[in-house]
Scaffold this motif. Structure first.
Motif, short mmCIF file in Angstrom:
data_model
loop_
_atom_site.label_atom_id
_atom_site.label_comp_id
_atom_site.label_asym_id
_atom_site.label_seq_id
_atom_site.Cartn_x
_atom_site.Cartn_y
_atom_site.Cartn_z
N UNK A 84 5.72 -7.17 -8.53
CA UNK A 84 5.91 -6.46 -9.80
C UNK A 84 4.73 -5.52 -10.07
N UNK A 85 3.54 -6.03 -9.90
CA UNK A 85 2.32 -5.27 -10.19
C UNK A 85 2.21 -4.01 -9.33
N UNK A 86 2.65 -4.11 -8.07
CA UNK A 86 2.45 -3.00 -7.14
C UNK A 86 3.25 -1.75 -7.52
N UNK A 87 4.18 -1.86 -8.43
CA UNK A 87 4.90 -0.68 -8.91
C UNK A 87 3.91 0.30 -9.55
N UNK A 88 2.83 -0.23 -10.08
CA UNK A 88 1.82 0.62 -10.73
C UNK A 88 1.16 1.58 -9.75
N UNK A 89 1.20 1.29 -8.45
CA UNK A 89 0.55 2.16 -7.47
C UNK A 89 1.18 3.54 -7.42
N UNK A 90 2.47 3.63 -7.76
CA UNK A 90 3.13 4.94 -7.77
C UNK A 90 2.58 5.80 -8.91
N UNK A 91 2.17 5.17 -9.98
CA UNK A 91 1.74 5.89 -11.19
C UNK A 91 0.23 6.09 -11.29
N UNK A 92 -0.53 5.10 -10.89
CA UNK A 92 -1.97 5.12 -11.16
C UNK A 92 -2.70 6.28 -10.50
N UNK A 93 -2.27 6.69 -9.32
CA UNK A 93 -2.94 7.80 -8.64
C UNK A 93 -2.94 9.08 -9.45
N UNK A 94 -1.83 9.35 -10.12
CA UNK A 94 -1.75 10.56 -10.94
C UNK A 94 -2.72 10.48 -12.12
N UNK A 95 -2.83 9.31 -12.71
CA UNK A 95 -3.73 9.15 -13.86
C UNK A 95 -5.19 9.21 -13.43
#
Length: 168
Positions: A84-95
């Motif tokens: 579940x947590x690893x979904x954040x990897x798609x988003x965090x790089x942009x931020x």
């Protein structure tokens, strides 16, 4: 979290590595190259995010086993949480890149706002509310929700600054 830190380090390294190039072209008033850097970086970050998500989904159990392989119940919980947590990897790089990008453009206020929102405000709000709404999985998805909210803000800052900096 250990795996998350390693993956975040990739985005941080890329962002810190490109910041001097962004600053140089900003100072030289080279708007075409700023636009090119932003476009190419978004593509690189998107591909890296998908690769990190895919690899962490596929390797969730072996990676979790490194840290909690001594307990089957804890291993199952950690593996589920990581997926579940690893979904954040798609988003965090942009931020992460967005914050570094605005620092390189000499706009520390926007950079600090992005960092504060994604790492403190949105995470606290998500941790306090999501478990009440969706249960225990809300804890694992709190970072995903925080990154998603921060991405909306980062996108807003990018759009708002397009005329001032000339990168879009």
């Amino acid at each position: 979290m250990y795996v998350g830190f390693v993956f975040a380090a990739v985005f941080i390294g890329y962002s810190q590595g490109t910041a001097p190039i962004v600053s140089y072209h900003f100072g030289a008033d080279n708007k075409d190259e700023l636009k090119n850097l932003l476009r190419k970086s978004a593509g690189i970050i998107a591909v890296a995010g998908v690769a990190m998500l895919t690899s962490s989904e596929l390797l969730a159990e072996p990676l979790a086993k490194i840290f909690v392989g001594y307990d089957a119940g804890l291993l199952a919980l950690t593996t589920h949480g990581m997926k579940l947590y690893c979904i954040s990897f798609i988003l965090s790089g942009f931020n992460i890149f967005g914050s570094a990008f605005f620092t390189a453009l000499n706009n520390g206020t926007v950079s600090a706002a992005i960092s504060f929102l994604r790492t403190l405000l949105f995470q606290v709000v998500s941790i306090l509310t999501l478990p009440l709404i969706i249960g225990v999985d809300g804890i694992w998805l709190a970072v995903v929700a925080a990154e998603a909210m921060a991405l909306v803000c980062t996108g807003g800052f990018v759009v708002r600054g397009r005329k001032r900096y000339g990168y879009l």
